[in-house]
Design an enzyme around this catalytic site. Structure first.
Site, PDB file in Angstrom:
ATOM      1  N   GLU A   8      -5.264  -8.502   0.060  1.00 54.21           N
ATOM      2  CA  GLU A   8      -5.930  -8.214   1.340  1.00 54.21           C
ATOM      3  C   GLU A   8      -7.392  -7.898   1.104  1.00 54.21           C
ATOM      4  O   GLU A   8      -7.721  -7.167   0.163  1.00 54.21           O
ATOM      5  CB  GLU A   8      -5.354  -6.970   2.044  1.00 54.21           C
ATOM      6  CG  GLU A   8      -4.128  -7.201   2.843  1.00 54.21           C
ATOM      7  CD  GLU A   8      -3.683  -5.925   3.572  1.00 54.21           C
ATOM      8  OE1 GLU A   8      -4.543  -5.133   4.017  1.00 54.21           O
ATOM      9  OE2 GLU A   8      -2.460  -5.731   3.670  1.00 54.21           O
TER      10      GLU A   8
ATOM     11  N   GLU B  86       0.793  -1.230   0.000  1.00 57.40           N
ATOM     12  CA  GLU B  86       0.000   0.000   0.000  1.00 57.40           C
ATOM     13  C   GLU B  86       0.827   1.283   0.000  1.00 57.40           C
ATOM     14  O   GLU B  86       0.756   2.087   0.935  1.00 57.40           O
ATOM     15  CB  GLU B  86      -0.962   0.004   1.195  1.00 57.40           C
ATOM     16  CG  GLU B  86      -1.922  -1.172   1.171  1.00 57.40           C
ATOM     17  CD  GLU B  86      -3.091  -1.017   2.132  1.00 57.40           C
ATOM     18  OE1 GLU B  86      -3.030  -0.145   3.010  1.00 57.40           O
ATOM     19  OE2 GLU B  86      -4.064  -1.768   1.987  1.00 57.40           O
TER      20      GLU B  86
HETATM   21  C1  FCB Z   1      -4.525  -2.245   5.328  1.00 61.36           C
HETATM   22  C2  FCB Z   1      -3.130  -2.603   5.804  1.00 61.36           C
HETATM   23  C3  FCB Z   1      -3.086  -3.729   6.783  1.00 61.36           C
HETATM   24  C4  FCB Z   1      -4.247  -3.694   7.757  1.00 61.36           C
HETATM   25  C5  FCB Z   1      -5.559  -3.492   7.041  1.00 61.36           C
HETATM   26  C6  FCB Z   1      -6.761  -3.470   7.935  1.00 61.36           C
HETATM   27  O1  FCB Z   1      -4.555  -0.941   4.884  1.00 61.36           O
HETATM   28  O2  FCB Z   1      -2.328  -2.971   4.709  1.00 61.36           O
HETATM   29  O3  FCB Z   1      -1.839  -3.711   7.427  1.00 61.36           O
HETATM   30  O4  FCB Z   1      -4.023  -2.786   8.752  1.00 61.36           O
HETATM   31  O5  FCB Z   1      -5.525  -2.320   6.286  1.00 61.36           O
END
Ligand code: FCB
Length: 456
Positions: free
Chosen positions: A356, A166
Protein backbone atom coordinates in the site's frame (compact mmCIF):
# COMPACT_ATOMS: atom_id res chain seq x y z
CA UNK A 1 14.19 14.50 -17.53
CA UNK A 2 15.34 11.22 -16.07
CA UNK A 3 13.64 7.93 -16.83
CA UNK A 4 12.48 5.94 -13.82
CA UNK A 5 12.29 2.25 -14.65
CA UNK A 6 11.57 -1.01 -12.89
CA UNK A 7 12.87 -4.58 -13.20
CA UNK A 8 11.29 -6.89 -15.73
CA UNK A 9 8.24 -8.67 -14.33
CA UNK A 10 7.62 -5.98 -11.72
CA UNK A 11 4.00 -6.24 -10.54
CA UNK A 12 1.78 -3.20 -10.95
CA UNK A 13 -1.21 -3.36 -8.68
CA UNK A 14 -3.86 -1.58 -6.71
CA UNK A 15 -5.21 -2.44 -3.27
CA UNK A 16 -8.63 -2.45 -1.60
CA UNK A 17 -10.23 -4.03 1.48
CA UNK A 18 -13.52 -5.86 1.94
CA UNK A 19 -15.31 -3.57 4.40
CA UNK A 20 -14.12 -0.46 2.58
CA UNK A 21 -15.60 -1.40 -0.81
CA UNK A 22 -17.98 -4.37 -0.77
CA UNK A 23 -21.27 -3.29 0.80
CA UNK A 24 -23.77 -6.17 0.69
CA UNK A 25 -23.33 -6.54 4.43
CA UNK A 26 -26.46 -8.58 4.98
CA UNK A 27 -26.21 -10.75 1.90
CA UNK A 28 -25.69 -14.46 1.47
CA UNK A 29 -25.49 -15.14 5.18
CA UNK A 30 -22.66 -12.73 6.02
CA UNK A 31 -22.34 -12.27 9.77
CA UNK A 32 -21.87 -9.00 11.64
CA UNK A 33 -18.31 -7.68 11.91
CA UNK A 34 -16.82 -5.34 14.49
CA UNK A 35 -16.84 -2.62 11.83
CA UNK A 36 -20.61 -2.98 11.27
CA UNK A 37 -21.17 -2.60 15.00
CA UNK A 38 -18.65 0.22 15.41
CA UNK A 39 -19.80 2.29 12.42
CA UNK A 40 -23.45 1.97 13.44
CA UNK A 41 -22.68 3.27 16.91
CA UNK A 42 -23.23 7.05 16.81
CA UNK A 43 -20.17 9.23 17.22
CA UNK A 44 -17.58 6.77 15.91
CA UNK A 45 -17.40 7.61 12.21
CA UNK A 46 -17.35 11.06 10.65
CA UNK A 47 -20.76 12.02 9.24
CA UNK A 48 -22.31 8.83 10.65
CA UNK A 49 -21.08 6.96 7.55
CA UNK A 50 -20.90 3.16 7.40
CA UNK A 51 -19.93 0.42 4.95
CA UNK A 52 -23.45 -0.95 4.33
CA UNK A 53 -23.20 -0.04 0.64
CA UNK A 54 -19.73 1.54 0.26
CA UNK A 55 -18.62 1.07 -3.39
CA UNK A 56 -21.14 -1.77 -3.83
CA UNK A 57 -18.31 -3.95 -5.12
CA UNK A 58 -20.19 -7.05 -3.94
CA UNK A 59 -22.51 -6.43 -6.88
CA UNK A 60 -20.05 -4.81 -9.27
CA UNK A 61 -17.39 -7.44 -9.48
CA UNK A 62 -17.19 -7.51 -13.28
CA UNK A 63 -17.08 -3.71 -13.50
CA UNK A 64 -14.23 -3.51 -10.98
CA UNK A 65 -12.21 -6.16 -12.79
CA UNK A 66 -12.75 -4.23 -16.04
CA UNK A 67 -11.32 -1.15 -14.28
CA UNK A 68 -8.25 -3.13 -13.23
CA UNK A 69 -7.74 -4.03 -16.88
CA UNK A 70 -8.17 -0.44 -17.93
CA UNK A 71 -5.51 0.53 -15.37
CA UNK A 72 -3.28 -2.21 -16.86
CA UNK A 73 -2.83 -3.81 -13.45
CA UNK A 74 -1.00 -7.11 -13.23
CA UNK A 75 -1.83 -7.66 -9.55
CA UNK A 76 -4.90 -6.94 -7.41
CA UNK A 77 -4.68 -6.84 -3.64
CA UNK A 78 -8.11 -7.35 -2.05
CA UNK A 79 -9.22 -8.78 1.27
CA UNK A 80 -11.52 -11.57 2.32
CA UNK A 81 -14.23 -10.74 4.84
CA UNK A 82 -14.04 -13.33 7.60
CA UNK A 83 -17.77 -12.94 8.47
CA UNK A 84 -18.71 -13.90 4.89
CA UNK A 85 -16.82 -17.18 5.35
CA UNK A 86 -17.66 -17.94 9.00
CA UNK A 87 -20.49 -15.61 10.13
CA UNK A 88 -19.67 -16.20 13.81
CA UNK A 89 -15.94 -16.75 13.40
CA UNK A 90 -16.05 -20.52 13.80
CA UNK A 91 -17.62 -23.62 12.32
CA UNK A 92 -18.15 -24.71 8.74
CA UNK A 93 -17.47 -22.32 5.90
CA UNK A 94 -20.30 -20.64 4.04
CA UNK A 95 -20.22 -21.67 0.41
CA UNK A 96 -21.99 -18.50 -0.78
CA UNK A 97 -19.28 -16.37 0.81
CA UNK A 98 -16.41 -18.35 -0.68
CA UNK A 99 -18.20 -18.32 -4.00
CA UNK A 100 -17.99 -14.52 -4.27
CA UNK A 101 -14.21 -14.61 -3.86
CA UNK A 102 -13.88 -17.61 -6.17
CA UNK A 103 -15.72 -15.67 -8.88
CA UNK A 104 -13.49 -12.65 -8.27
CA UNK A 105 -10.33 -14.76 -8.44
CA UNK A 106 -11.47 -16.50 -11.62
CA UNK A 107 -12.32 -13.17 -13.26
CA UNK A 108 -8.84 -11.87 -12.39
CA UNK A 109 -7.08 -14.99 -13.64
CA UNK A 110 -9.06 -14.87 -16.88
CA UNK A 111 -7.44 -11.55 -17.71
CA UNK A 112 -3.98 -12.34 -16.42
CA UNK A 113 -4.15 -10.39 -13.16
CA UNK A 114 -2.55 -11.95 -10.09
CA UNK A 115 -5.10 -12.40 -7.27
CA UNK A 116 -3.34 -11.21 -4.09
CA UNK A 117 -5.72 -11.61 -1.13
CA UNK A 118 -5.34 -10.57 2.50
CA UNK A 119 -7.06 -12.85 5.00
CA UNK A 120 -7.71 -10.17 7.60
CA UNK A 121 -8.20 -6.50 6.84
CA UNK A 122 -9.89 -5.61 10.13
CA UNK A 123 -13.38 -7.12 9.89
CA UNK A 124 -13.38 -9.49 12.87
CA UNK A 125 -16.68 -11.35 13.32
CA UNK A 126 -18.52 -9.49 16.11
CA UNK A 127 -19.23 -12.79 17.85
CA UNK A 128 -15.49 -13.31 18.43
CA UNK A 129 -15.19 -9.80 19.85
CA UNK A 130 -18.06 -10.65 22.23
CA UNK A 131 -15.95 -13.63 23.33
CA UNK A 132 -12.97 -11.35 24.07
CA UNK A 133 -11.63 -10.34 20.64
CA UNK A 134 -7.94 -10.18 19.80
CA UNK A 135 -6.77 -9.92 23.45
CA UNK A 136 -8.24 -13.42 24.01
CA UNK A 137 -5.77 -16.25 23.23
CA UNK A 138 -8.44 -18.46 21.77
CA UNK A 139 -8.83 -16.02 18.86
CA UNK A 140 -5.44 -17.15 17.50
CA UNK A 141 -6.70 -20.69 16.99
CA UNK A 142 -10.00 -19.46 15.53
CA UNK A 143 -8.05 -17.37 13.02
CA UNK A 144 -5.74 -20.24 12.05
CA UNK A 145 -8.81 -22.45 11.41
CA UNK A 146 -10.32 -19.74 9.21
CA UNK A 147 -7.03 -19.20 7.33
CA UNK A 148 -6.67 -22.93 6.66
CA UNK A 149 -10.29 -23.20 5.50
CA UNK A 150 -9.96 -20.31 3.03
CA UNK A 151 -6.73 -21.70 1.61
CA UNK A 152 -8.39 -25.11 1.40
CA UNK A 153 -11.12 -23.56 -0.74
CA UNK A 154 -9.06 -21.18 -2.90
CA UNK A 155 -5.50 -22.48 -2.72
CA UNK A 156 -5.92 -24.35 -6.01
CA UNK A 157 -6.06 -21.00 -7.82
CA UNK A 158 -4.37 -18.47 -5.51
CA UNK A 159 -0.65 -18.82 -4.73
CA UNK A 160 0.23 -15.46 -3.13
CA UNK A 161 -1.36 -14.52 0.20
CA UNK A 162 -1.15 -11.98 2.98
CA UNK A 163 -2.16 -13.06 6.47
CA UNK A 164 -2.80 -9.69 8.14
CA UNK A 165 -3.17 -6.09 7.12
CA UNK A 166 -1.35 -3.69 9.43
CA UNK A 167 -1.41 -5.60 12.71
CA UNK A 168 0.04 -2.72 14.70
CA UNK A 169 -2.68 -0.36 13.45
CA UNK A 170 -5.69 -2.52 14.19
CA UNK A 171 -4.43 -3.51 17.63
CA UNK A 172 -3.46 0.02 18.73
CA UNK A 173 -6.33 1.99 17.17
CA UNK A 174 -8.88 -0.68 18.07
CA UNK A 175 -7.83 -1.65 21.62
CA UNK A 176 -5.64 1.15 23.05
CA UNK A 177 -6.92 4.35 21.45
CA UNK A 178 -10.49 3.29 20.69
CA UNK A 179 -10.75 5.26 17.44
CA UNK A 180 -11.24 2.14 15.29
CA UNK A 181 -13.36 -0.96 15.88
CA UNK A 182 -13.97 -2.38 18.41
CA UNK A 183 -13.39 0.98 20.12
CA UNK A 184 -11.73 -0.19 23.34
CA UNK A 185 -9.38 2.03 25.35
CA UNK A 186 -7.34 -0.34 27.44
CA UNK A 187 -3.54 -0.52 27.17
CA UNK A 188 -3.39 -4.01 28.67
CA UNK A 189 -5.95 -5.29 26.15
CA UNK A 190 -3.79 -3.78 23.41
CA UNK A 191 -0.62 -5.45 24.71
CA UNK A 192 -2.33 -8.83 24.92
CA UNK A 193 -3.87 -8.35 21.47
CA UNK A 194 -0.44 -7.76 19.93
CA UNK A 195 0.79 -11.07 21.32
CA UNK A 196 -2.32 -13.01 20.26
CA UNK A 197 -2.02 -11.58 16.76
CA UNK A 198 1.61 -12.70 16.64
CA UNK A 199 0.57 -16.18 17.73
CA UNK A 200 -2.21 -16.11 15.13
CA UNK A 201 0.25 -15.13 12.40
CA UNK A 202 2.49 -18.13 13.12
CA UNK A 203 -0.41 -20.59 13.52
CA UNK A 204 -2.18 -19.33 10.40
CA UNK A 205 0.98 -19.62 8.32
CA UNK A 206 1.37 -23.26 9.35
CA UNK A 207 -2.33 -24.00 8.78
CA UNK A 208 -2.11 -22.50 5.28
CA UNK A 209 0.99 -24.47 4.35
CA UNK A 210 -0.57 -27.70 5.53
CA UNK A 211 -3.47 -27.13 3.10
CA UNK A 212 -1.27 -26.37 0.09
CA UNK A 213 2.38 -26.54 -0.78
CA UNK A 214 4.02 -23.91 -2.93
CA UNK A 215 2.19 -20.90 -1.46
CA UNK A 216 3.94 -17.55 -1.09
CA UNK A 217 2.85 -16.09 2.22
CA UNK A 218 3.45 -12.66 3.76
CA UNK A 219 1.76 -9.96 5.81
CA UNK A 220 1.18 -6.30 4.93
CA UNK A 221 2.97 -4.43 7.72
CA UNK A 222 2.26 -0.76 8.34
CA UNK A 223 5.49 1.20 8.37
CA UNK A 224 6.60 4.77 8.73
CA UNK A 225 10.15 6.07 8.65
CA UNK A 226 10.86 6.92 12.30
CA UNK A 227 13.19 9.89 12.64
CA UNK A 228 14.36 11.84 15.69
CA UNK A 229 12.34 15.01 16.20
CA UNK A 230 15.15 16.64 18.20
CA UNK A 231 18.94 16.74 18.38
CA UNK A 232 19.34 14.86 21.59
CA UNK A 233 20.69 11.31 21.55
CA UNK A 234 17.68 10.37 23.64
CA UNK A 235 15.45 11.45 20.74
CA UNK A 236 17.27 9.10 18.37
CA UNK A 237 16.80 6.27 20.87
CA UNK A 238 13.10 7.15 21.16
CA UNK A 239 12.75 6.96 17.35
CA UNK A 240 14.28 3.47 17.46
CA UNK A 241 11.81 2.35 20.14
CA UNK A 242 8.92 3.63 18.04
CA UNK A 243 10.30 1.75 15.03
CA UNK A 244 10.39 -1.38 17.19
CA UNK A 245 6.82 -1.00 18.44
CA UNK A 246 5.11 0.21 15.28
CA UNK A 247 7.17 -1.13 12.35
CA UNK A 248 8.60 -4.49 13.38
CA UNK A 249 6.60 -5.70 16.42
CA UNK A 250 4.95 -8.27 14.15
CA UNK A 251 7.98 -8.92 11.95
CA UNK A 252 10.57 -10.10 14.47
CA UNK A 253 8.41 -12.61 16.37
CA UNK A 254 7.73 -14.21 12.96
CA UNK A 255 11.23 -14.12 11.48
CA UNK A 256 13.41 -14.26 14.58
CA UNK A 257 11.22 -15.64 17.38
CA UNK A 258 11.71 -12.58 19.59
CA UNK A 259 10.20 -9.18 20.33
CA UNK A 260 12.28 -6.12 19.44
CA UNK A 261 13.33 -3.69 22.20
CA UNK A 262 10.59 -1.09 22.44
CA UNK A 263 10.28 -0.49 26.19
CA UNK A 264 12.90 1.21 28.36
CA UNK A 265 11.66 -0.98 31.19
CA UNK A 266 11.99 -4.20 29.17
CA UNK A 267 9.39 -6.43 27.53
CA UNK A 268 6.12 -6.36 29.53
CA UNK A 269 5.81 -10.14 29.14
CA UNK A 270 3.28 -10.59 31.97
CA UNK A 271 0.99 -7.85 30.75
CA UNK A 272 1.23 -9.31 27.24
CA UNK A 273 0.33 -12.78 28.49
CA UNK A 274 3.43 -14.45 27.03
CA UNK A 275 3.76 -18.09 28.05
CA UNK A 276 6.61 -20.59 27.76
CA UNK A 277 7.06 -21.78 24.21
CA UNK A 278 5.03 -18.93 22.68
CA UNK A 279 7.98 -17.45 20.81
CA UNK A 280 8.31 -20.70 18.89
CA UNK A 281 4.61 -20.49 17.96
CA UNK A 282 4.93 -16.91 16.71
CA UNK A 283 7.53 -17.98 14.16
CA UNK A 284 6.30 -17.85 10.58
CA UNK A 285 8.48 -18.57 7.58
CA UNK A 286 7.18 -15.66 5.55
CA UNK A 287 8.16 -15.63 1.87
CA UNK A 288 7.86 -11.87 1.55
CA UNK A 289 7.27 -8.81 3.69
CA UNK A 290 4.50 -6.45 2.58
CA UNK A 291 5.27 -2.78 3.14
CA UNK A 292 2.42 -0.31 3.62
CA UNK A 293 3.82 3.19 3.87
CA UNK A 294 2.35 6.65 3.67
CA UNK A 295 4.71 8.98 5.53
CA UNK A 296 7.31 9.41 8.25
CA UNK A 297 7.04 10.09 11.97
CA UNK A 298 9.20 12.38 14.11
CA UNK A 299 9.77 11.28 17.69
CA UNK A 300 11.19 12.74 20.89
CA UNK A 301 12.11 11.28 24.23
CA UNK A 302 9.37 11.71 26.81
CA UNK A 303 10.28 11.83 30.51
CA UNK A 304 7.13 10.53 32.15
CA UNK A 305 5.49 7.34 30.90
CA UNK A 306 3.80 4.77 33.12
CA UNK A 307 3.98 2.27 30.24
CA UNK A 308 7.76 2.43 29.95
CA UNK A 309 7.87 3.50 26.31
CA UNK A 310 8.97 7.13 26.88
CA UNK A 311 8.29 8.22 23.30
CA UNK A 312 6.41 11.28 22.12
CA UNK A 313 5.40 11.55 18.45
CA UNK A 314 5.92 15.24 17.58
CA UNK A 315 5.33 15.37 13.88
CA UNK A 316 5.12 15.93 11.07
CA UNK A 317 1.55 16.98 11.89
CA UNK A 318 0.77 20.58 12.76
CA UNK A 319 2.73 23.66 11.92
CA UNK A 320 5.04 21.92 9.49
CA UNK A 321 6.11 23.63 6.30
CA UNK A 322 6.06 20.55 4.09
CA UNK A 323 3.51 19.57 1.44
CA UNK A 324 0.48 17.70 2.77
CA UNK A 325 -2.34 15.67 1.23
CA UNK A 326 -5.96 16.62 1.92
CA UNK A 327 -5.85 14.18 4.86
CA UNK A 328 -3.04 16.28 6.35
CA UNK A 329 -0.44 13.55 5.80
CA UNK A 330 3.00 14.81 4.85
CA UNK A 331 4.25 14.04 1.33
CA UNK A 332 7.73 12.62 2.00
CA UNK A 333 8.82 10.07 -0.62
CA UNK A 334 12.22 9.38 1.01
CA UNK A 335 10.36 7.60 3.80
CA UNK A 336 9.52 4.78 1.40
CA UNK A 337 13.09 4.45 0.12
CA UNK A 338 14.46 4.51 3.66
CA UNK A 339 12.09 1.84 4.97
CA UNK A 340 12.66 -0.48 2.01
CA UNK A 341 16.41 -0.18 2.54
CA UNK A 342 16.17 -0.60 6.30
CA UNK A 343 14.17 -3.85 5.94
CA UNK A 344 16.68 -4.98 3.30
CA UNK A 345 19.55 -4.38 5.71
CA UNK A 346 17.96 -5.64 8.90
CA UNK A 347 16.42 -8.87 7.57
CA UNK A 348 19.02 -10.06 5.08
CA UNK A 349 17.49 -8.85 1.82
CA UNK A 350 13.99 -10.27 2.11
CA UNK A 351 11.59 -10.28 -0.83
CA UNK A 352 9.52 -7.11 -0.45
CA UNK A 353 6.23 -6.00 -1.96
CA UNK A 354 4.89 -2.50 -1.57
CA UNK A 355 1.39 -3.53 -0.56
CA UNK A 356 0.00 0.00 0.00
CA UNK A 357 1.03 3.55 -0.74
CA UNK A 358 -1.15 6.44 -1.82
CA UNK A 359 -2.76 9.76 -1.02
CA UNK A 360 -6.12 11.39 -0.32
CA UNK A 361 -7.05 14.32 -2.54
CA UNK A 362 -10.65 15.44 -2.89
CA UNK A 363 -10.71 16.20 -6.64
CA UNK A 364 -13.99 15.29 -8.33
CA UNK A 365 -15.29 15.36 -11.91
CA UNK A 366 -15.43 18.72 -13.75
CA UNK A 367 -18.34 19.67 -16.05
CA UNK A 368 -16.95 17.34 -18.76
CA UNK A 369 -16.66 14.50 -16.29
CA UNK A 370 -12.85 14.62 -16.07
CA UNK A 371 -11.05 14.29 -12.77
CA UNK A 372 -7.81 16.27 -13.11
CA UNK A 373 -6.01 15.07 -9.97
CA UNK A 374 -2.54 16.24 -10.89
CA UNK A 375 -1.45 16.38 -7.24
CA UNK A 376 -1.96 12.60 -7.04
CA UNK A 377 0.17 12.07 -10.15
CA UNK A 378 2.94 14.12 -8.55
CA UNK A 379 2.62 12.12 -5.35
CA UNK A 380 3.01 8.81 -7.19
CA UNK A 381 5.91 10.12 -9.26
CA UNK A 382 7.82 10.95 -6.11
CA UNK A 383 7.10 7.72 -4.26
CA UNK A 384 7.69 5.48 -7.29
CA UNK A 385 11.02 7.16 -7.92
CA UNK A 386 11.86 6.39 -4.27
CA UNK A 387 11.02 2.71 -4.86
CA UNK A 388 13.26 2.66 -7.94
CA UNK A 389 16.08 4.16 -5.89
CA UNK A 390 15.69 1.49 -3.23
CA UNK A 391 15.81 -1.22 -5.89
CA UNK A 392 18.94 0.32 -7.42
CA UNK A 393 20.50 0.27 -3.94
CA UNK A 394 19.80 -3.43 -3.48
CA UNK A 395 16.22 -3.84 -2.22
CA UNK A 396 14.43 -6.85 -3.72
CA UNK A 397 11.06 -5.20 -4.36
CA UNK A 398 8.79 -7.28 -6.57
CA UNK A 399 5.68 -5.14 -6.86
CA UNK A 400 3.82 -1.95 -5.99
CA UNK A 401 0.16 -1.55 -5.03
CA UNK A 402 -1.43 1.87 -5.12
CA UNK A 403 -3.97 2.53 -2.39
CA UNK A 404 -6.53 2.51 -3.78
CA UNK A 405 -8.30 1.29 -6.88
CA UNK A 406 -11.45 3.14 -5.77
CA UNK A 407 -12.43 6.02 -3.53
CA UNK A 408 -13.89 4.13 -0.58
CA UNK A 409 -14.92 3.99 3.09
CA UNK A 410 -11.93 5.41 4.92
CA UNK A 411 -12.65 3.94 8.36
CA UNK A 412 -13.27 6.61 11.04
CA UNK A 413 -13.13 9.29 8.33
CA UNK A 414 -16.09 7.76 6.50
CA UNK A 415 -16.31 8.81 2.86
CA UNK A 416 -14.54 12.12 3.41
CA UNK A 417 -11.10 11.02 2.20
CA UNK A 418 -10.69 9.95 -1.43
CA UNK A 419 -7.70 7.71 -2.13
CA UNK A 420 -8.81 6.19 -5.46
CA UNK A 421 -7.24 6.16 -8.90
CA UNK A 422 -10.90 5.83 -9.82
CA UNK A 423 -13.51 8.30 -8.56
CA UNK A 424 -16.68 6.87 -7.04
CA UNK A 425 -19.95 8.78 -6.81
CA UNK A 426 -21.23 7.33 -3.54
CA UNK A 427 -24.85 8.25 -4.32
CA UNK A 428 -24.97 6.22 -7.53
CA UNK A 429 -21.89 3.99 -7.39
CA UNK A 430 -20.72 5.42 -10.74
CA UNK A 431 -16.99 5.03 -11.37
CA UNK A 432 -14.82 7.49 -13.31
CA UNK A 433 -11.14 6.82 -14.00
CA UNK A 434 -9.15 9.84 -12.79
CA UNK A 435 -6.24 11.39 -14.68
CA UNK A 436 -3.99 9.60 -12.19
CA UNK A 437 -5.58 6.28 -13.17
CA UNK A 438 -4.75 6.88 -16.82
CA UNK A 439 -1.23 7.93 -15.88
CA UNK A 440 -0.81 4.78 -13.74
CA UNK A 441 -1.96 2.61 -16.66
CA UNK A 442 0.77 4.11 -18.80
CA UNK A 443 3.41 3.57 -16.12
CA UNK A 444 2.34 -0.06 -15.81
CA UNK A 445 2.43 -0.55 -19.57
CA UNK A 446 5.89 1.01 -19.94
CA UNK A 447 7.19 -0.36 -16.63
CA UNK A 448 8.42 3.14 -15.86
CA UNK A 449 7.98 6.84 -16.62
CA UNK A 450 9.79 10.05 -17.42
CA UNK A 451 10.20 11.91 -14.14
CA UNK A 452 9.10 15.52 -14.18
CA UNK A 453 10.28 16.11 -10.61
CA UNK A 454 13.74 16.48 -9.20
CA UNK A 455 14.60 14.13 -6.34
CA UNK A 456 16.62 15.32 -3.36
C1 FCB B 1 -4.12 2.00 5.70
C2 FCB B 1 -5.18 0.91 5.62
C3 FCB B 1 -6.09 1.02 4.45
C4 FCB B 1 -6.44 2.46 4.12
C5 FCB B 1 -5.21 3.33 4.09
C6 FCB B 1 -5.47 4.76 3.75
O1 FCB B 1 -3.70 2.15 7.01
O2 FCB B 1 -4.56 -0.35 5.56
O3 FCB B 1 -7.22 0.22 4.68
O4 FCB B 1 -7.42 2.92 4.95
O5 FCB B 1 -4.53 3.26 5.31
Amino acid sequence: MARVSFPEGFQWGTATASYQIEGGVREDGRGESIWDRFSHTPGNVLGGDNGDVACDSYHRLAEDVALLRELRCTSYRFSIAWPRIQPEGKGPILEAGIDYYRRLVDALLACGIRPFPTLYHWDLPQRLEDDGGWPERDTAGRFADYAGAVVGALGDRVADWMIFNEPSVFTSLGYALGVHAPGRRDVDAFLRATHVVNLAQGEACRAMRSEHSGLRIGTAFNTSACEPGGDDEADAAAAERWHALTNVWFVEPALLGRYPDAFVTGLPADRMGIRDGDLERTRADLDFLGINLYNRTLLRHQGEDPNGLHVLPVGPSGGDEGEKTDFGWEVWPNALRDILLRFTRDYDTPVLEVTENGCAYGDGPDERGHVADTRRIRFYEGYLAAVAEAIAAGADVRGYHAWSLLDNFEWAEGFSQRFGLVHVDFATGARTVKASGRWYAQVATENGFEASLERD
